[in-house]
Enzyme design. Structure first.
Site, PDB file in Angstrom:
ATOM      1  N   ASN A  78       0.853  -1.194   0.000  1.00  0.00           N
ATOM      2  CA  ASN A  78       0.000   0.000   0.000  1.00  0.00           C
ATOM      3  C   ASN A  78       0.887   1.241   0.000  1.00  0.00           C
ATOM      4  OD1 ASN A  78       0.501   0.879   2.852  1.00  0.00           O
ATOM      5  ND2 ASN A  78      -0.380  -1.142   3.266  1.00  0.00           N
ATOM      6  N   ASP A 125      -4.573  -5.959   5.019  1.00  0.00           N
ATOM      7  CA  ASP A 125      -5.652  -6.742   5.632  1.00  0.00           C
ATOM      8  C   ASP A 125      -5.537  -8.226   5.294  1.00  0.00           C
ATOM      9  OD1 ASP A 125      -6.956  -4.664   6.963  1.00  0.00           O
ATOM     10  OD2 ASP A 125      -7.832  -3.958   5.085  1.00  0.00           O
ATOM     11  N   PRO A 154      -3.586 -11.354  10.805  1.00  0.00           N
ATOM     12  CA  PRO A 154      -3.914 -11.120  12.215  1.00  0.00           C
ATOM     13  C   PRO A 154      -4.058  -9.620  12.453  1.00  0.00           C
ATOM     14  CG  PRO A 154      -1.579 -11.665  11.961  1.00  0.00           C
ATOM     15  CD  PRO A 154      -2.224 -11.878  10.622  1.00  0.00           C
ATOM     16  N   ASP A 155      -4.967  -9.228  13.335  1.00  0.00           N
ATOM     17  CA  ASP A 155      -5.108  -7.817  13.688  1.00  0.00           C
ATOM     18  C   ASP A 155      -4.159  -7.538  14.853  1.00  0.00           C
ATOM     19  OD1 ASP A 155      -5.903  -5.302  14.744  1.00  0.00           O
ATOM     20  OD2 ASP A 155      -7.793  -5.500  13.673  1.00  0.00           O
ATOM     21  N   ILE A 156      -3.045  -6.890  14.548  1.00  0.00           N
ATOM     22  CA  ILE A 156      -1.976  -6.688  15.542  1.00  0.00           C
ATOM     23  C   ILE A 156      -2.482  -5.820  16.693  1.00  0.00           C
ATOM     24  CG2 ILE A 156       0.353  -5.761  15.876  1.00  0.00           C
ATOM     25  CD1 ILE A 156       0.766  -6.302  12.814  1.00  0.00           C
ATOM     26  N   PHE A 206      -4.351   3.905  14.947  1.00  0.00           N
ATOM     27  CA  PHE A 206      -4.658   4.932  13.950  1.00  0.00           C
ATOM     28  C   PHE A 206      -5.788   4.409  13.083  1.00  0.00           C
ATOM     29  CE2 PHE A 206      -1.580   8.472  13.775  1.00  0.00           C
ATOM     30  CZ  PHE A 206      -0.827   8.123  14.875  1.00  0.00           C
ATOM     31  N   LYS A 262     -13.901   1.807  15.225  1.00  0.00           N
ATOM     32  CA  LYS A 262     -12.620   1.088  15.381  1.00  0.00           C
ATOM     33  C   LYS A 262     -12.160   1.067  16.830  1.00  0.00           C
ATOM     34  CE  LYS A 262     -10.849   1.096  10.846  1.00  0.00           C
ATOM     35  NZ  LYS A 262     -10.197   1.765   9.769  1.00  0.00           N
ATOM     36  N   LYS A 266     -11.461  -2.572  18.200  1.00  0.00           N
ATOM     37  CA  LYS A 266     -10.074  -2.967  18.466  1.00  0.00           C
ATOM     38  C   LYS A 266      -9.784  -3.043  19.964  1.00  0.00           C
ATOM     39  CE  LYS A 266      -8.685  -2.204  14.006  1.00  0.00           C
ATOM     40  NZ  LYS A 266      -7.777  -2.894  13.120  1.00  0.00           N
TER      41      LYS A 266
END
Ligand code: CTP
Length: 410
Positions: free
Chosen positions: A217, A285, A312-314, A332, A346, A350
């Site tokens: 990205n 993602d 994985p969502d760190i 962020f 979020k 999160k």
């Protein structure tokens, strides 16, 4: 509040605007000492600057009479802020290199006072890779910039290079004065994050398709790197977990270089424990399932069908840690629409303590750009900040995080 400002005027047609800057700063109650480079003397006279500032104007590095009255070094040490306006490509190059071969460059290196540069130069000089490099280095070292503005230039060209207008320079200077005017030099760290460990993820992740291709990205890593510099300046021990970027990490920061989201997560667990965890990376993602060990070839079967698997969502996984959760977990949110609404969602999803939301739509120029306007979202509400240089955003955020941590102390 009246403050002591050292104004360094370097060479350029915009030097005449520096005279107005002296007048306006004094109107606002500031004491202004002036140093002019020899090149500035080609455009305006020391006499005008002396008359407007009410003080003798300094120009030479070695002057016995001046040295007896006030050591030159004192000029920048006693200042609450240094403004370089106009800042020429030449003086910025010297400052970025740490040269000290004339009065202006010596004053810039012999102090921990913060510096605001108002560059003015020909558009090609401003856009030249050497100047881009020097500006990036000065930002990393804690300097701020105002302008240059776009417009028709004295040399007949058009583009970025005109010095910012005087009111904009004053607004930027006063904002810096409110934030505290010293940078922390290594070894002198005694800032609000002294003895704290800050872990920051930064930059993009690269997810391989095969050994030569990857999904990526547009993240430049600038915000994450600026956060690392600001955390270090605030006295923290800093670990920067960085995806591939073209940036030089700040000196003294411990860097763990990674490529994929899965590597980034593993590196976070190596770096913990921490007092503050900041997820500034633009983590991909998805990754490609069964990324080939060999380069994919075109064939009769048509293009390959890539199967994507969620990464994985760190941030969420660190916010959910039972044991050893960092005292503050910050995320962020990069959004292209409904920035605050998505940011709030979020924060919940999160489980972190704060979300710093920003607009990354192409029109915003944030991705890869040098400034950012953020919304600080927590359970206490939303605080929307004006558009600021990414390094200034980082400094203000670090002051906020330090205050939050302090409140947490039993
Ligand atoms: N993040 C993370 N790990 C991921 C994805 C995101 O740690 N796999 C972190 C980012 O570093 C950032 C926050 O989560 O701090 C939000 O990232 P963002 O890309 O805006 O959100 P996503 O979780 O990807 O959600 P969406 O795709 O819905 O925008």
């Amino acid at each position: 509040m009246a403050q002591n400002i050292l104004l360094i005027i370097s060479g350029g047609i915009a030097a005449y605007k520096a005279l107005d800057l002296i007048r306006r700063l004094r109107e606002r109650g500031h004491d202004v000492r002036v140093v002019m480079t020899p090149a500035a003397g080609e455009f305006i006279t020391p006499l005008s600057a002396a008359a407007l500032s009410g003080h003798e104007v300094h120009g030479a590095l070695f002057s016995l009479t001046e040295e007896a009255a006030m050591g030159h070094i004192e000029l920048s040490r006693s200042a609450d802020l240094i403004i370089v306006a106009p800042a020429s490509a030449d003086l910025m190059a010297k400052a970025a290199q740490g040269l000290a071969n004339d009065l202006a460059s010596t004053l810039l290196i012999a102090t921990d006072t913060r510096v605001l540069y108002a560059p003015a130069m020909n558009v090609r000089m401003w856009l030249h890779p050497a100047t881009r490099r020097n500006v990036a280095q000065l930002r990393t070292d804690g300097a701020n910039f105002v302008g240059p503005d776009d417009g028709a230039m004295a040399c007949g060209e058009f583009g970025p290079g005109r010095m910012a207008e005087v009111p904009a320079i004053i607004a930027a200077a006063e904002a810096m004065l409110q934030q505290g005017s010293k940078i922390a030099l290594p070894g002198s760290a005694a800032g609000p994050l002294k003895d704290r460990h800050v872990v920051i993820t930064s930059g993009p992740t690269f997810e391989p398709i095969d050994p030569v291709r990857y999904i990526a990205n547009r993240s430049s890593g600038r915000q994450g790197h600026a956060l690392a510099a600001a955390a270090q300046a605030a006295g923290a021990r800093v670990t920067l977990i960085s995806g591939p970027t073209a940036l030089t990490p700040p000196q003294g920061v411990h860097v763990l270089a990674v490529e994929t989201a899965r590597d980034m997560l593993a590196a976070c667990h190596i770096a913990l424990p921490a007092d503050i965890f900041i997820a500034a990376a633009a983590v991909a993602d998805w990754h490609v399932a069964h990324a080939g060990g060999h380069k994919l070839k075109k064939g009769a079967d048509g293009p390959p069908q890539l199967k994507l698997v969620e990464n994985p969502d760190i941030l969420a996984s660190i916010a959910a840690m039972d044991e050893g959760r960092p005292g503050l977990v910050i995320g962020f949110a990069a959004e292209t629409e409904q920035v605050i609404a998505h940011g709030k969602a979020k924060l919940q999803r999160k489980g972190c303590d704060m979300i710093i939301a920003n607009d990354v739509s192409p029109a915003s120029g944030v991705m890869g750009g040098e400034s950012n306007s953020v919304h600080v979202i927590s359970t206490e509400g939303v605080d929307s900040w004006p558009r600021l240089d990414k390094s200034e955003v980082a400094r203000r955020l670090m002051a906020l995080f330090a205050a939050k941590l302090r409140d947490q102390r039993p």
